[in-house]
Write a protein that holds these residues in place. Structure first.
Motif, PDB file in Angstrom:
ATOM      1  N   UNK A  91       0.837  -1.201   0.000  1.00  0.00           N
ATOM      2  CA  UNK A  91       0.000   0.000   0.000  1.00  0.00           C
ATOM      3  C   UNK A  91       0.874   1.255   0.000  1.00  0.00           C
ATOM      4  N   UNK A  92       1.960   1.227   0.761  1.00  0.00           N
ATOM      5  CA  UNK A  92       2.867   2.378   0.803  1.00  0.00           C
ATOM      6  C   UNK A  92       3.491   2.651  -0.569  1.00  0.00           C
ATOM      7  N   UNK A  93       3.681   1.603  -1.358  1.00  0.00           N
ATOM      8  CA  UNK A  93       4.317   1.766  -2.673  1.00  0.00           C
ATOM      9  C   UNK A  93       3.357   2.250  -3.754  1.00  0.00           C
ATOM     10  N   UNK A  94       2.062   2.227  -3.462  1.00  0.00           N
ATOM     11  CA  UNK A  94       1.076   2.645  -4.460  1.00  0.00           C
ATOM     12  C   UNK A  94       1.074   4.164  -4.613  1.00  0.00           C
ATOM     13  N   UNK A  95       0.718   4.651  -5.795  1.00  0.00           N
ATOM     14  CA  UNK A  95       0.598   6.107  -5.976  1.00  0.00           C
ATOM     15  C   UNK A  95      -0.482   6.671  -5.066  1.00  0.00           C
ATOM     16  N   UNK A  96      -0.253   7.849  -4.548  1.00  0.00           N
ATOM     17  CA  UNK A  96      -1.239   8.499  -3.681  1.00  0.00           C
ATOM     18  C   UNK A  96      -2.447   8.917  -4.525  1.00  0.00           C
ATOM     19  N   UNK A  97      -3.652   8.411  -4.207  1.00  0.00           N
ATOM     20  CA  UNK A  97      -4.812   8.780  -5.014  1.00  0.00           C
ATOM     21  C   UNK A  97      -5.338  10.177  -4.716  1.00  0.00           C
ATOM     22  N   UNK A  98      -4.982  10.720  -3.553  1.00  0.00           N
ATOM     23  CA  UNK A  98      -5.536  12.005  -3.127  1.00  0.00           C
ATOM     24  C   UNK A  98      -4.994  13.141  -3.995  1.00  0.00           C
ATOM     25  N   UNK A  99      -5.911  13.924  -4.539  1.00  0.00           N
ATOM     26  CA  UNK A  99      -5.520  15.070  -5.352  1.00  0.00           C
ATOM     27  C   UNK A  99      -5.284  14.758  -6.821  1.00  0.00           C
ATOM     28  N   UNK A 141      -4.702   0.328   6.644  1.00  0.00           N
ATOM     29  CA  UNK A 141      -3.675   0.847   5.740  1.00  0.00           C
ATOM     30  C   UNK A 141      -4.285   1.509   4.509  1.00  0.00           C
ATOM     31  N   UNK A 142      -5.268   0.863   3.901  1.00  0.00           N
ATOM     32  CA  UNK A 142      -5.866   1.405   2.681  1.00  0.00           C
ATOM     33  C   UNK A 142      -6.566   2.733   2.948  1.00  0.00           C
ATOM     34  N   UNK A 143      -7.292   2.797   4.056  1.00  0.00           N
ATOM     35  CA  UNK A 143      -7.984   4.046   4.382  1.00  0.00           C
ATOM     36  C   UNK A 143      -6.986   5.143   4.720  1.00  0.00           C
ATOM     37  N   UNK A 144      -5.940   4.801   5.447  1.00  0.00           N
ATOM     38  CA  UNK A 144      -4.920   5.793   5.799  1.00  0.00           C
ATOM     39  C   UNK A 144      -4.273   6.357   4.540  1.00  0.00           C
ATOM     40  N   UNK A 145      -3.898   5.485   3.620  1.00  0.00           N
ATOM     41  CA  UNK A 145      -3.236   5.935   2.387  1.00  0.00           C
ATOM     42  C   UNK A 145      -4.153   6.828   1.551  1.00  0.00           C
ATOM     43  N   UNK A 146      -5.457   6.524   1.564  1.00  0.00           N
ATOM     44  CA  UNK A 146      -6.400   7.291   0.745  1.00  0.00           C
ATOM     45  C   UNK A 146      -6.972   8.500   1.479  1.00  0.00           C
ATOM     46  N   UNK A 147      -6.410   8.802   2.659  1.00  0.00           N
ATOM     47  CA  UNK A 147      -6.791  10.028   3.362  1.00  0.00           C
ATOM     48  C   UNK A 147      -8.043   9.932   4.203  1.00  0.00           C
ATOM     49  N   UNK A 148      -8.457   8.706   4.537  1.00  0.00           N
ATOM     50  CA  UNK A 148      -9.670   8.516   5.321  1.00  0.00           C
ATOM     51  C   UNK A 148      -9.351   7.931   6.700  1.00  0.00           C
ATOM     52  N   UNK A 149     -10.070   8.367   7.710  1.00  0.00           N
ATOM     53  CA  UNK A 149     -10.016   7.645   8.972  1.00  0.00           C
ATOM     54  C   UNK A 149     -10.970   6.461   8.860  1.00  0.00           C
TER      55      UNK A 149
END
Length: 257
Positions: free
Chosen positions: A83-91, A131-139
């Motif tokens: 998950x850390x290696x994935x591109x940040x979807x936010x923005x 992890x997935x929610x954290x990476x995508x900017x969600x609690x």
């Protein structure tokens, strides 16, 4: 309890919006490392869940989903690293159009806010969803089944240690400490704080959440897994995929039917 937990998750989500991609990735990698370092504590918690499950005569498929060992904890940690290696979807801009007057309109990915995951005897979901929610900017608020409560709390505790080390609120990844049905019902009424509920489990759970929630629900229902083999496919590779998909772990929800 549930209303306050949901409120704190909403507040925490605003903190997460201020983190850069690199900061989020660093936290996730630290969580992956911490899971491996705390393997013994997680296994002790899982042992308690397994003993309780056997006393209650859970079926073998459920026991397999519930069981953790060192390899499965390493797999959870590897999932966080992925998950850390994935591109940040936010923005991320998905579409840009220009109107006749020259005005540009774009569609931009933004976080949902607060995600609630309702699942059964799958302790790995605690790490995956967190992890997935954290990476995508969600609690995220995690309501696991009573069968995996000790394991889920142990996994979340490790992730909370990392959040605290980075001066981030624990409410970014919350575990409902009591799996009683009345608390799940209360969760599904928190439309002021929770933005979406994702039930993960059998068809009965999906239907129950869908019929009782005041919060929008993302459904998957039957989750039937099939393998299609095209006439031009490599048959040996197809057989290898079939064997792996049917027999690697027969109890998991993504095993081939």
């Amino acid at each position: 309890m549930i209303r306050e937990l949901s409120k704190q998750a909403k507040i925490a989500a605003r903190v997460l919006l201020r983190l850069s991609e690199q900061e989020k990735n660093t936290v996730l990698l630290d969580m992956a490392k911490a899971l491996k370092e705390n393997t013994s504590a997680i296994l002790d918690a899982n042992k308690a869940d397994m003993e309780h499950a056997k006393v209650n005569n859970l079926p073998d498929s459920m026991l397999d989903r519930l069981l953790l060992n060192a390899d499965r904890i390493n797999d959870m940690a590897a999932g966080l690293e992925t998950v850390a290696s994935l591109p940040d979807p936010v923005g991320k801009k998905r579409e840009v159009t220009t109107r006749p007057n020259g005005l540009q309109i774009s569609k931009v990915n933004i976080p949902l806010g607060v995600v609630c995951m309702i699942y059964e005897a799958r302790p790995n979901v605690t790490a995956d969803a967190g992890a997935l929610c954290f990476k995508s900017g969600n609690s995220v608020i995690l309501r696991g089944g009573k069968e995996a409560l000790h394991s889920s709390k142990a996994i979340a505790s490790v992730m909370h240690e990392v959040l605290r080390a980075h001066n981030l609120p624990e409410a970014l990844i919350s575990v409902v400490p009591d799996p009683a049905r009345e608390y799940m019902m209360e969760l599904m009424q928190q439309k002021d704080y929770i933005d979406v509920i994702i039930p993960r489990g059998g068809e009965g759970l999906i239907n129950f959440v869908t019929e009782n929630s005041l919060v929008p629900v993302i459904q998957h229902f039957k989750g039937v897994c099939h393998l299609y083999v095209d006439e031009h496919a490599d048959l040996q590779k197809s057989l290898d995929i079939l064997l792996n998909g049917k027999t690697q772990r027969t109890g998991v929800c993504n095993a081939l039917e």
